[in-house]
Design an enzyme around this catalytic site. Structure first.
Site, PDB file in Angstrom:
ATOM      1  N   LYS A  25       0.829  -1.215   0.000  1.00  0.00           N
ATOM      2  CA  LYS A  25       0.000   0.000   0.000  1.00  0.00           C
ATOM      3  C   LYS A  25       0.864   1.266   0.000  1.00  0.00           C
ATOM      4  CE  LYS A  25      -2.287  -1.166   3.795  1.00  0.00           C
ATOM      5  NZ  LYS A  25      -1.724  -2.497   4.132  1.00  0.00           N
ATOM      6  N   ARG A  43      -9.785   0.398   8.712  1.00  0.00           N
ATOM      7  CA  ARG A  43      -9.396  -0.975   9.020  1.00  0.00           C
ATOM      8  C   ARG A  43     -10.497  -1.745   9.740  1.00  0.00           C
ATOM      9  NH1 ARG A  43      -3.638  -0.305   8.656  1.00  0.00           N
ATOM     10  NH2 ARG A  43      -2.414  -2.169   9.031  1.00  0.00           N
ATOM     11  N   ARG A  95      11.297  -6.257   4.821  1.00  0.00           N
ATOM     12  CA  ARG A  95      11.172  -4.829   5.129  1.00  0.00           C
ATOM     13  C   ARG A  95      11.739  -4.532   6.507  1.00  0.00           C
ATOM     14  NH1 ARG A  95       5.178  -2.373   5.010  1.00  0.00           N
ATOM     15  NH2 ARG A  95       4.990  -3.393   7.028  1.00  0.00           N
ATOM     16  N   ARG A 119      10.990  -0.911  12.194  1.00  0.00           N
ATOM     17  CA  ARG A 119       9.718  -1.185  12.856  1.00  0.00           C
ATOM     18  C   ARG A 119       9.805  -2.489  13.637  1.00  0.00           C
ATOM     19  NH1 ARG A 119       4.805  -0.428   8.617  1.00  0.00           N
ATOM     20  NH2 ARG A 119       3.817  -1.628  10.282  1.00  0.00           N
ATOM     21  N   ARG A 168      -0.893  -9.785  12.908  1.00  0.00           N
ATOM     22  CA  ARG A 168      -1.407  -8.694  12.067  1.00  0.00           C
ATOM     23  C   ARG A 168      -2.238  -9.264  10.914  1.00  0.00           C
ATOM     24  NH1 ARG A 168       4.117  -5.805  10.975  1.00  0.00           N
ATOM     25  NH2 ARG A 168       2.953  -4.464   9.552  1.00  0.00           N
TER      26      ARG A 168
HETATM   27  O1  C5P Z   1      -0.884   0.556   8.179  1.00  0.00           O
HETATM   28  P1  C5P Z   1       0.309   0.025   8.902  1.00  0.00           P
HETATM   29  O2  C5P Z   1       0.579  -1.425   8.579  1.00  0.00           O
HETATM   30  O3  C5P Z   1       1.515   0.871   8.783  1.00  0.00           O
HETATM   31  O4  C5P Z   1      -0.101   0.040  10.454  1.00  0.00           O
HETATM   32  C1  C5P Z   1       0.798  -0.408  11.447  1.00  0.00           C
HETATM   33  C2  C5P Z   1       0.037  -0.690  12.705  1.00  0.00           C
HETATM   34  O5  C5P Z   1      -0.664   0.481  13.147  1.00  0.00           O
HETATM   35  C3  C5P Z   1      -1.037  -1.758  12.570  1.00  0.00           C
HETATM   36  O6  C5P Z   1      -0.502  -3.081  12.658  1.00  0.00           O
HETATM   37  C4  C5P Z   1      -1.942  -1.423  13.755  1.00  0.00           C
HETATM   38  O7  C5P Z   1      -1.355  -1.871  14.959  1.00  0.00           O
HETATM   39  C5  C5P Z   1      -1.904   0.110  13.740  1.00  0.00           C
HETATM   40  N1  C5P Z   1      -3.030   0.675  12.968  1.00  0.00           N
HETATM   41  C6  C5P Z   1      -4.299   0.642  13.507  1.00  0.00           C
HETATM   42  N2  C5P Z   1      -5.364   1.147  12.824  1.00  0.00           N
HETATM   43  C7  C5P Z   1      -5.206   1.677  11.624  1.00  0.00           C
HETATM   44  C8  C5P Z   1      -3.909   1.734  11.035  1.00  0.00           C
HETATM   45  C9  C5P Z   1      -2.841   1.202  11.729  1.00  0.00           C
HETATM   46  O8  C5P Z   1      -4.465   0.147  14.613  1.00  0.00           O
HETATM   47  N3  C5P Z   1      -6.274   2.176  10.961  1.00  0.00           N
HETATM   48 MG    MG Z   2       2.092   1.058   5.126  1.00  0.00          MG
END
Ligand code: C5P
Ligand code: MG
Length: 207
Positions: free
Chosen positions: A30, A105, A144, A150, A162
């Site tokens: 993404k 999400r 990554r 991270r 996740r």
């Molecule tokens: O989108 P990304 O993978 O970078 O998000 C990292 C973490 O941030 C997710 O695994 C989650 O813990 C948190 N997150 C969330 N709600 C969202 C976006 C991210 O809880 N809408």
């Molecule tokens: Mg991302």
């Protein structure tokens, strides 16, 4: 600024805004692909994950709260995430459009986004859903993790959690927009360039 927004609302200017959701499991590309769409369409890219990481990096109260969930691969509560997203959108009253990455999400986040956009005279243009298999996701995220800094990219149990959270809470957001005729599945396997071309085709056909 409020007066400009009021004028836009009265004249319905925001109905022409491009509002894209870049959707898909963690590690589906993404963030990588958002950059190309930003260049092609002049959109503002909002990654809720990046916003949380910025707050965590500055050790703010929001960052501390977010960290307690992110470090386990869980979702931050809807009210926190929705508030943060709205703040960010409101910082760009003159934007041509937005690309939402990692948001919504959950179904409540999708409903809140739709309501928020409707209150600004706008709506989602389309949800672009990158499809990638589980083992490819684990492989990509581990790779990554070598450079992303991270913690949630380095531990396989957290990565798999996740993915589980995505299936349990997030995947149904596709169905929510599909019912509105706005969800577009995109093959997320292959080279970055191949996937970028597929996305560009899909967006070109939907705006
Ligand atoms: O989108 P990304 O993978 O970078 O998000 C990292 C973490 O941030 C997710 O695994 C989650 O813990 C948190 N997150 C969330 N709600 C969202 C976006 C991210 O809880 N809408
Ligand atoms: Mg991302």
């Amino acid at each position: 600024m409020w007066i400009l927004n009021l004028i836009k609302r009265i004249f319905g200017k925001n109905t022409s805004m491009i509002q894209l959701i870049l959707f898909g499991p963690p590690g589906s590309g993404k963030g990588t692909q958002a950059k190309f769409l930003v260049e092609s369409y002049g959109l503002i890219h909002i990654s809720t994950g990046d916003l949380f990481r910025y707050e965590m990096g500055n050790d703010t109260p929001l960052g501390k709260e977010a960290k307690s969930y992110i470090s386990k691969g869980e979702l931050v509560p809807d009210s926190v995430t929705i508030g943060m997203l709205k703040n960010k959108v409101n910082q760009h009253p003159d934007a041509k459009g937005f690309i939402y990455d990692g948001f919504p999400r959950t179904i409540p986040q999708a409903e809140a986004l739709d309501e928020f956009l409707a209150s600004n005279g706008s709506s989602i243009t389309s949800l672009l859903s990158l499809t990638v298999g589980d083992e490819e996701i684990v492989h990509r995220i581990k790779q990554r993790g070598q450079t992303s800094g991270r913690a949630d990219d380095l531990n396989e149990d957290i990565i798999r959690n996740r993915i589980a959270v995505y299936k349990e809470n997030t995947a149904e957001v596709f169905d929510y927009y599909n019912a509105k005729g706005k969800a577009l599945p995109i093959d997320g396997m292959g080279t970055i360039d191949d996937i970028a071309a597929r996305l560009k085709d899909a967006v070109g056909n939907s705006i």
